[in-house]
Each structure stands twice: as structure tokens, then as C-alpha cells.
Write a protein that holds these residues in place. Structure first.
Motif, PDB file in Angstrom:
ATOM      1  N   ILE A 346       7.097 -27.741   1.652  1.00  0.00           N
ATOM      2  CA  ILE A 346       8.444 -27.497   2.181  1.00  0.00           C
ATOM      3  C   ILE A 346       9.402 -27.137   1.044  1.00  0.00           C
ATOM      4  CG2 ILE A 346      10.424 -28.553   3.336  1.00  0.00           C
ATOM      5  CD1 ILE A 346       8.530 -30.198   5.001  1.00  0.00           C
ATOM      6  N   PHE A 347       9.261 -27.845  -0.072  1.00  0.00           N
ATOM      7  CA  PHE A 347      10.092 -27.545  -1.237  1.00  0.00           C
ATOM      8  C   PHE A 347       9.905 -26.098  -1.684  1.00  0.00           C
ATOM      9  CE2 PHE A 347       9.722 -26.989  -5.858  1.00  0.00           C
ATOM     10  CZ  PHE A 347      11.048 -27.136  -6.230  1.00  0.00           C
ATOM     11  N   ALA A 348       8.655 -25.648  -1.745  1.00  0.00           N
ATOM     12  CA  ALA A 348       8.380 -24.277  -2.193  1.00  0.00           C
ATOM     13  C   ALA A 348       9.013 -23.257  -1.253  1.00  0.00           C
ATOM     14  CB  ALA A 348       6.870 -24.057  -2.293  1.00  0.00           C
ATOM     15  N   ILE A 349       8.875 -23.483   0.060  1.00  0.00           N
ATOM     16  CA  ILE A 349       9.443 -22.552   1.039  1.00  0.00           C
ATOM     17  C   ILE A 349      10.972 -22.576   0.994  1.00  0.00           C
ATOM     18  CG2 ILE A 349       9.722 -22.161   3.526  1.00  0.00           C
ATOM     19  CD1 ILE A 349       6.792 -22.990   3.841  1.00  0.00           C
ATOM     20  N   SER A 350      11.543 -23.758   0.782  1.00  0.00           N
ATOM     21  CA  SER A 350      13.004 -23.905   0.789  1.00  0.00           C
ATOM     22  C   SER A 350      13.661 -23.335  -0.451  1.00  0.00           C
ATOM     23  CB  SER A 350      13.375 -25.390   0.918  1.00  0.00           C
ATOM     24  OG  SER A 350      12.847 -25.952   2.084  1.00  0.00           O
ATOM     25  N   CYS A 351      12.988 -23.411  -1.593  1.00  0.00           N
ATOM     26  CA  CYS A 351      13.687 -23.201  -2.861  1.00  0.00           C
ATOM     27  C   CYS A 351      13.151 -22.084  -3.752  1.00  0.00           C
ATOM     28  CB  CYS A 351      13.685 -24.509  -3.667  1.00  0.00           C
ATOM     29  SG  CYS A 351      14.377 -25.908  -2.782  1.00  0.00           S
ATOM     30  N   LEU A 352      11.837 -21.937  -3.852  1.00  0.00           N
ATOM     31  CA  LEU A 352      11.296 -21.067  -4.897  1.00  0.00           C
ATOM     32  C   LEU A 352      11.647 -19.595  -4.704  1.00  0.00           C
ATOM     33  CD1 LEU A 352       7.795 -22.603  -5.713  1.00  0.00           C
ATOM     34  CD2 LEU A 352      10.014 -23.001  -6.799  1.00  0.00           C
ATOM     35  N   PHE A 353      11.890 -19.180  -3.457  1.00  0.00           N
ATOM     36  CA  PHE A 353      12.279 -17.778  -3.258  1.00  0.00           C
ATOM     37  C   PHE A 353      13.589 -17.466  -3.968  1.00  0.00           C
ATOM     38  CE2 PHE A 353      14.914 -19.664  -0.023  1.00  0.00           C
ATOM     39  CZ  PHE A 353      16.001 -18.819   0.088  1.00  0.00           C
ATOM     40  N   MET A 354      14.392 -18.519  -4.261  1.00  0.00           N
ATOM     41  CA  MET A 354      15.673 -18.296  -4.941  1.00  0.00           C
ATOM     42  C   MET A 354      15.480 -17.761  -6.354  1.00  0.00           C
ATOM     43  SD  MET A 354      17.961 -21.519  -3.674  1.00  0.00           S
ATOM     44  CE  MET A 354      18.273 -21.812  -1.928  1.00  0.00           C
ATOM     45  N   ILE A 355      14.314 -18.006  -6.940  1.00  0.00           N
ATOM     46  CA  ILE A 355      14.026 -17.417  -8.249  1.00  0.00           C
ATOM     47  C   ILE A 355      14.020 -15.896  -8.130  1.00  0.00           C
ATOM     48  CG2 ILE A 355      12.300 -17.220 -10.081  1.00  0.00           C
ATOM     49  CD1 ILE A 355      11.398 -20.055  -9.416  1.00  0.00           C
ATOM     50  N   ILE A 356      13.343 -15.390  -7.092  1.00  0.00           N
ATOM     51  CA  ILE A 356      13.287 -13.942  -6.867  1.00  0.00           C
ATOM     52  C   ILE A 356      14.678 -13.398  -6.565  1.00  0.00           C
ATOM     53  CG2 ILE A 356      12.297 -12.135  -5.412  1.00  0.00           C
ATOM     54  CD1 ILE A 356       9.951 -14.030  -4.865  1.00  0.00           C
ATOM     55  N   VAL A 357      15.407 -14.093  -5.681  1.00  0.00           N
ATOM     56  CA  VAL A 357      16.752 -13.650  -5.303  1.00  0.00           C
ATOM     57  C   VAL A 357      17.676 -13.610  -6.513  1.00  0.00           C
ATOM     58  CG1 VAL A 357      18.805 -14.275  -3.965  1.00  0.00           C
ATOM     59  CG2 VAL A 357      16.547 -14.414  -2.910  1.00  0.00           C
ATOM     60  N   THR A 358      17.593 -14.625  -7.378  1.00  0.00           N
ATOM     61  CA  THR A 358      18.451 -14.678  -8.560  1.00  0.00           C
ATOM     62  C   THR A 358      18.155 -13.520  -9.511  1.00  0.00           C
ATOM     63  OG1 THR A 358      18.565 -17.091  -8.409  1.00  0.00           O
ATOM     64  CG2 THR A 358      19.155 -16.105 -10.519  1.00  0.00           C
ATOM     65  N   ILE A 359      16.891 -13.178  -9.669  1.00  0.00           N
ATOM     66  CA  ILE A 359      16.509 -12.077 -10.565  1.00  0.00           C
ATOM     67  C   ILE A 359      17.026 -10.745 -10.022  1.00  0.00           C
ATOM     68  CG2 ILE A 359      14.542 -10.766 -11.459  1.00  0.00           C
ATOM     69  CD1 ILE A 359      12.999 -13.441 -11.571  1.00  0.00           C
ATOM     70  N   ILE A 360      16.807 -10.489  -8.723  1.00  0.00           N
ATOM     71  CA  ILE A 360      17.264  -9.217  -8.143  1.00  0.00           C
ATOM     72  C   ILE A 360      18.791  -9.187  -8.082  1.00  0.00           C
ATOM     73  CG2 ILE A 360      17.158  -7.724  -6.116  1.00  0.00           C
ATOM     74  CD1 ILE A 360      14.439  -8.811  -5.496  1.00  0.00           C
ATOM     75  N   ASP A 361      19.413 -10.332  -7.821  1.00  0.00           N
ATOM     76  CA  ASP A 361      20.872 -10.404  -7.755  1.00  0.00           C
ATOM     77  C   ASP A 361      21.494 -10.018  -9.098  1.00  0.00           C
ATOM     78  OD1 ASP A 361      23.408 -11.350  -6.391  1.00  0.00           O
ATOM     79  OD2 ASP A 361      23.369 -12.692  -8.115  1.00  0.00           O
ATOM     80  N   TYR A 362      20.950 -10.556 -10.164  1.00  0.00           N
ATOM     81  CA  TYR A 362      21.497 -10.219 -11.479  1.00  0.00           C
ATOM     82  C   TYR A 362      21.222  -8.753 -11.822  1.00  0.00           C
ATOM     83  CZ  TYR A 362      22.567 -10.422 -16.450  1.00  0.00           C
ATOM     84  OH  TYR A 362      23.102 -10.188 -17.685  1.00  0.00           O
ATOM     85  N   THR A 363      20.059  -8.254 -11.425  1.00  0.00           N
ATOM     86  CA  THR A 363      19.760  -6.833 -11.624  1.00  0.00           C
ATOM     87  C   THR A 363      20.799  -5.971 -10.913  1.00  0.00           C
ATOM     88  OG1 THR A 363      17.392  -7.336 -11.735  1.00  0.00           O
ATOM     89  CG2 THR A 363      18.008  -5.047 -11.325  1.00  0.00           C
ATOM     90  N   LEU A 364      21.172  -6.370  -9.696  1.00  0.00           N
ATOM     91  CA  LEU A 364      22.199  -5.647  -8.947  1.00  0.00           C
ATOM     92  C   LEU A 364      23.527  -5.645  -9.693  1.00  0.00           C
ATOM     93  CD1 LEU A 364      23.245  -4.322  -6.278  1.00  0.00           C
ATOM     94  CD2 LEU A 364      23.710  -6.639  -5.458  1.00  0.00           C
ATOM     95  N   LYS A 365      23.928  -6.791 -10.249  1.00  0.00           N
ATOM     96  CA  LYS A 365      25.215  -6.878 -10.957  1.00  0.00           C
ATOM     97  C   LYS A 365      25.220  -6.014 -12.223  1.00  0.00           C
ATOM     98  CE  LYS A 365      26.203  -9.939  -7.875  1.00  0.00           C
ATOM     99  NZ  LYS A 365      25.973 -11.353  -8.129  1.00  0.00           N
ATOM    100  N   VAL A 366      24.110  -6.017 -12.957  1.00  0.00           N
ATOM    101  CA  VAL A 366      24.021  -5.204 -14.176  1.00  0.00           C
ATOM    102  C   VAL A 366      24.094  -3.720 -13.828  1.00  0.00           C
ATOM    103  CG1 VAL A 366      22.515  -4.530 -16.089  1.00  0.00           C
ATOM    104  CG2 VAL A 366      22.762  -6.946 -15.486  1.00  0.00           C
ATOM    105  N   LEU A 367      23.341  -3.295 -12.826  1.00  0.00           N
ATOM    106  CA  LEU A 367      23.343  -1.889 -12.426  1.00  0.00           C
ATOM    107  C   LEU A 367      24.710  -1.479 -11.886  1.00  0.00           C
ATOM    108  CD1 LEU A 367      19.840  -1.693 -10.679  1.00  0.00           C
ATOM    109  CD2 LEU A 367      20.472  -0.751 -12.905  1.00  0.00           C
TER     110      LEU A 367
END
Length: 613
Positions: A346-367
Motif C-alpha cells: 500500500i505504501f508503494a502504491i500510495s507514495c512511490l509514484f511521487m518520485i516519478i511525478v517530482t522528476i517530471i514536474d521539475y523537468t517541466l519547470k526547467v523547460l
């Protein structure tokens, strides 16, 4: 009854009966099923044609419900037992339609409950609308004052700041509960609302300052205002939303909650769209400081709507809200997490996807920063010219404003899509695919998105990727992860869930920020290396979703159900549902928070659920 050789055991010889036999009821089965009466006024029935009376002469509307099983065009409240039809106005049918629509969406809602929910909806509307307005300005302001490379560090800092604010919030809750009725929860709402109004209004004023504000075009991580703005918005999203739901939990009965919470959440969804819309429409004309101040005004308005509610309806005298549950200690939640693999899943499903979201989110801000810097370059004579050294310019005022406008458009698109998915798609997808396949859907989407961004690293590709990921996380991932808590004990629901919500979610965002901070020196390095980390996480999440789907089916089979954390207790599957319904109202409120598309949970409002337990 032509063509039927069966003898009618109950012959009717009156003129009315003969007329009934020659009506539209050709089929003998329809005749047998029809609701007839022996008291038929012949003269009355002759006065009206069959078209005026309907299919069955002289029948009431209620009898048609038996003849047309499944036809729910007329509700019970609107049934008429009249033989003579009356002419209805057009407004009657419009009113009838909306009554039926409201009943279908929200059930039989008492008028007083409806009025109360409208007032609470207005409060949440301004709360969420103001939050999303300010959230759309959060990254542009930090980028202009401290540089885009400060975003990962600000995310990590916000974890510490928010936990500190939550600690203060907990102490305030304890103070209110120990005041012996002198203070109530709405006083805390006023106190925090006033605090955030002055904070946001003060930040808006300082943004106009020539040295501290946006006019100073030299970005530096030593400029405190950018950090204060970022962390204040983060903490607001964590504290005020949970404070609102705590108040609602204490003042709305469980029966009323079932019909009114959806209505209240709908207001939040509308606010989450209108807030970014204001940024998109007015940041280039009014300027960022003015739009920021509009967000601060929402803090005053929501206090006004809350005061109206208290003045009209008062507060609940129910003692159920004052009962304290056993404290869900952090170590207890951690112990359960370490003991059961199901909770780890449950922890993995609830939280770990945020690692991916954080990486793409920062990529969006830089671009986005690079895109608007190139589109609105700094001109000679402006403060931004050579601000970072000879030939090295910072963002122009136009670039800052269009960056903010872009982030407002991002909030608009994300919340509109998530609203539509929640309204039309979530239940349909889960019913059609089942939980097991639905669990696989989101991590598979994450993998596809991160691969697409890796091979097509452009601004609007990253925009579409983030919009899709966030909308689907609100509409698909949140509902499915909550369903996974069904075969768990109350200790897991309170203690382990608190640990996951407080430390797991923000810890995952901080871990993603470690990756983005390490590669923040180059957009190329960020895309190539950050995407590799995202791919690894997505592949693991797919495997974990498959594991959790099998375990969920095993623990909730038709015959018996294993309760995780229940001392290996095996109970009838129906008891799982009963246990779920027996959980206190604040768990229902938590579910309502996560079903809404406003997405505040992504910013960590569940971090303060600990204070309610």
C-alpha cells in the motif's frame, strides 16, 4: 384476450370492463399483470379519450409502474392518484427534472442539510480556490527570486517546515479540547485563517519591493522571501484543508454526510479550476503581486462564510467528536509497516509514484523557464540585463508573468481533466476492469509517460505528461489505494496509514527532489538520468500492483477474508464491509478528500490526519 383459450376465472361484464378489454392491452400477459379496480366510473371514463388517459383507461400513475417495470420516469413524491389529468406548466417539468437529478446524485437530502452544505461548500470553494491560485504562483515566484535550481531544495525544506507546522497544529488541537468548551474548533479555523491572510498579504506586498521583490532581477538562493512564500503555501495546503474537514466531521451527522459530502467536494473541484484560471487570465495584466494578494483575500472570505455557518446553525453538541481515539504513534505505525508486506505494498502504491511525478514536474519547470526566457528575452536597460554577469541575463518581467500564466493554465487543465475523470471515469473503469487490472493501469501509464518524455523532451510534452499523471493519480490511483485498506484492521487504518500519509508521501517527494537537485545543473542531464530513475520506479510499481491485486482478491474472497493486522483473524467477507462502515466519520472525510480532483492531498494535507486520531 383474443387468441387465448384459457377461461377467465374472474369474468367482468360491466361496460368499463369491456372497454378495458378492447384497449391497447392485446397481450394476455399484460392483461394479467395490469392493476385494475372494480370501482370504475363509467361516465368519467367516457369523457376522456385513451390518449388523454394513457394506455390503461382510468388507471393511476402508480399502476403504470407495475406495467412498465424499470421505468423510473416518475418519482414516488410526484405520483398522482388522479383519474383526471391536469395540465402542467413547463416550470413544473424543469423543477421535477432537477429534483430527480439531485436525488440521483445526492440522495434524499433534507432542506436544512442542503442549506448547511451550501454554506460549507462556499467555505471550501474559497479555501481550495485560493490555494490553487497561490499554488500556481508558487514555482514562478521561487524561480524569479531564487532561481529554478532552488525548487528541489524547497521541496525538501518544506517537509521539515510542514511537519513543524503540524506539530503546532496538534498542540492547538489539544489546547482547544482541553479548554472545557471555552474554545471550539471554529476558533482555531479563524486563528489559522487570519495567520495565513497576513502571511500571504505580507508576501504580496513585499513582492512589490524594489530590493526584496520581483523588481530585483538577480536570483539568489539567499533571498528569503522566495523560501517563505513556497513553504507558507505548502503548509497552508496541509493544515487548513484538514482543519476544515475536522470541523465538518464534528458538525455533520453520518446520515447527512452520505448525501452532502459529494456536494461539498464538487465545490472544491470548481474552486480548483477557477483559482488557476484567475492566474492565467490576469497575471500578465494585473501583475504577480496583485494576483497573489487576491489569493490572500480568499483567507478572509472563507472566514466570513464559516462565521455565517456558525451564526446560523451553531456548532454540534455531539460528544462523539470529543471522544479521543488511541494515539496512532509513529513507532506503532512503523511497526505495522515493517511486519506486513501488504502494508508495504500500500505504501508503494500510495507514495512511490511521487518520485516519478517530482522528476517530471521539475523537468517541466526547467523547460518552462528556458522557453519563456527565450521568448521574452531581457533587453538592454532592464534590471535583468547582465544580472548574472556579463552576457548572462535573468528572467525579464514579461517572462516572469508568462511563466506564472503558464502554470495557471497547467492547474486549469489538470483539475478540469481530473474532475471529468472523477465524474465520469473512475467508477466505470473500476467496474469494467476490476480492482486487480485497475491497479496495473496507473503504474503502466507512468512507465509510458516517462519513456515518452525521455525520447521527446519538449515543454508541451512534459506539460501533457504532468497533466495526465496528476489527473490520473487523483482519479484512479487515490480511489484504488483506499480500497486496499478494506481487508485491514482498524489499527492499520489509523496507525499505519498515518505513518504512510505523514512520512511516506513527503519522503517520496523529498527523494525525488534529491534526484532533481543532483541533476539540476543541466536540463539534458536531468532528462536522461532522471528518466532512468523514473523507469526503474515504474517497473517496480507494476510488479507491486500485480502482487497487491492478487493479495486483495485472496483476502476478500467470497467465503472468508483475512484481516491484515488483525492477529491472523479470519472473518466472513461481509464483516469486512461492516467493519469499514463502523470506522469513525473522519475516515469517510479522508476518502472524500482523496476522491476530489482538487488534488490538495498531493500537497500533503493528509499529514495532519494524525492530529484527529
Amino acid at each position: 384476450m383474443s387468441g387465448n383459450n384459457e377461461k377467465d376465472p374472474f369474468p367482468m361484464t360491466s361496460e368499463a370492463a369491456k372497454k378495458l378489454m378492447t384497449s391497447n392491452f392485446e397481450n394476455s400477459n399484460d392483461w394479467k399483470e395490469s392493476a385494475t379496480t372494480t370501482d370504475v366510473n363509467v361516465s368519467t371514463s367516457k369523457r376522456y379519450s385513451d390518449a388523454e388517459r394513457g394506455t390503461l383507461t382510468g388507471r393511476s400513475r402508480k399502476s403504470s409502474k407495475y406495467l412498465n417495470d424499470g421505468d423510473d420516469s416518475d418519482d414516488d413524491d410526484d405520483d398522482e392518484d388522479e383519474l383526471i389529468p391536469t395540465k402542467k406548466s413547463s416550470t413544473y417539468y424543469v423543477e421535477k427534472f432537477f429534483k430527480k437529478l439531485m436525488r440521483q446524485l445526492y440522495g434524499d437530502m433534507d432542506l436544512k442539510d442542503l442549506a448547511k452544505s451550501l454554506t460549507l461548500s462556499a467555505t471550501l470553494f474559497f479555501l481550495i480556490g485560493g490555494y490553487w491560485l497561490l499554488r500556481s504562483l508558487k514555482d514562478p515566484v521561487l524561480t524569479s527570486l531564487c532561481g529554478v535550481q532552488a525548487i528541489p531544495k524547497a521541496k525538501m525544506l518544506s517537509v521539515v517546515i510542514v511537519l513543524g507546522v503540524v506539530t503546532i497544529y496538534n498542540k492547538c488541537i489539544d489546547f482547544v479540547e482541553g479548554s472545557g468548551g471555552k474554545y471550539e474548533m471554529h476558533h482555531l479555523f479563524y486563528a489559522f485563517g487570519t495567520f495565513y491572510f497576513f502571511m500571504f498579504a505580507g508576501i504580496a506586498y513585499l513582492l512589490t519591493d524594489s530590493e526584496m521583490g520581483l523588481a530585483n532581477a538577480v536570483p539568489s538562493e539567499s533571498r528569503v522571501l522566495g523560501w517563505v512564500s513556497y513553504c507558507t503555501i505548502e503548509s497552508f495546503g496541509s493544515v487548513m484543508v484538514s482543519l476544515f474537514w475536522s470541523f465538518v466531521n464534528s458538525n455533520v451527522s453520518l446520515e447527512a454526510a452520505k448525501s452532502t459530502y459529494g456536494f461539498i467536494v464538487a465545490a472544491a473541484q470548481v474552486g480548483s479550476i477557477i483559482g488557476p484560471t484567475i492566474v492565467t487570465m490576469y497575471s500578465t495584466t494585473w501583475g504577480i503581486p496583485t494576483v497573489y494578494f487576491v489569493g490572500s483575500l480568499c483567507m478572509l472570505i472563507l472566514q466570513g462564510t464559516m462565521y455565517t455557518y456558525i451564526s446560523v446553525y451553531g456548532t454540534s453538541t455531539s460528544t462523539s467528536a470529543k471522544k479521543k481515539k488511541d494515539k496512532a504513534g509513529v513507532l506503532e505505525g512503523l511497526h505495522l509497516f515493517m511486519k506486513y508486506n501488504y502494508i508495504k505494498g500500500i505504501f508503494a502504491i500510495s507514495c512511490l509514484f511521487m518520485i516519478i511525478v517530482t522528476i517530471i514536474d521539475y523537468t517541466l519547470k526547467v523547460l518552462a523557464r528556458d522557453h519563456f526566457d527565450a521568448e521574452f528575452p531581457c533587453q538592454p536597460g532592464e534590471n535583468c540585463f547582465d544580472a548574472l554577469g556579463p552576457g548572462n541575463h535573468s528572467l525579464s518581467v514579461d517572462a516572469q508573468q508568462h511563466f506564472a500564466q503558464f502554470m495557471g493554465m497547467f492547474g486549469q487543465a489538470t483539475n478540469t481533466l481530473s474532475f471529468l475523470l472523477s465524474l465520469l471515469g473512475t467508477n466505470a473503469v473500476i467496474r469494467f476492469l476490476g480492482l486487480k487490472k485497475t491497479l496495473l493501469l496507473f503504474p503502466s501509464l507512468c512507465l509510458c509517460v516517462i519513456l515518452f518524455v525521455r525520447f521527446n523532451p519538449s515543454l508541451y510534452v512534459a506539460f501533457g505528461a504532468m497533466m495526465l499523471l496528476k489527473a490520473c493519480s487523483y482519479a484512479l490511483n487515490n480511489p484504488t489505494k483506499e480500497l486496499l485498506y478494506q481487508p485491514t484492521s482498524s489499527a492499520v487504518k489509523y496507525k499505519a496509514k498515518s505513518w504512510i500519509d505523514i512520512f511516506g508521501a513527503r519522503g517520496s517527494k523529498a527523494l525525488g527532489s534529491v534526484v532533481t537537485n543532483y541533476y539540476s545543473y543541466s536540463a539534458v542531464a536531468l532528462v536522461s538520468n532522471g528518466s532512468l530513475v523514473g523507469i526503474i520506479v515504474a517497473v517496480f510499481l507494476i510488479w507491486n500492483a500485480s502482487f497487491m491485486g492478487k493479495k486483495f482478491e485472496e483476502y476478500t474472497n467470497e467465503d472468508t477474508a483475512y484481516i491484515v493486522g488483525g492477529e491472523d483473524e479470519v472473518v466472513d467477507a461481509r464483516e469486512v464491509v461492516s467493519m469499514e462502515l463502523a470506522i469513525k466519520t473522519d475516515d469517510e472525510i479522508s476518502d472524500a478528500e482523496q476522491d476530489t480532483s482538487c488534488g490538495v492531498e498531493e500537497e500533503g494535507q493528509n499529514a495532519v490526519e494524525e492530529s484527529k486520531r
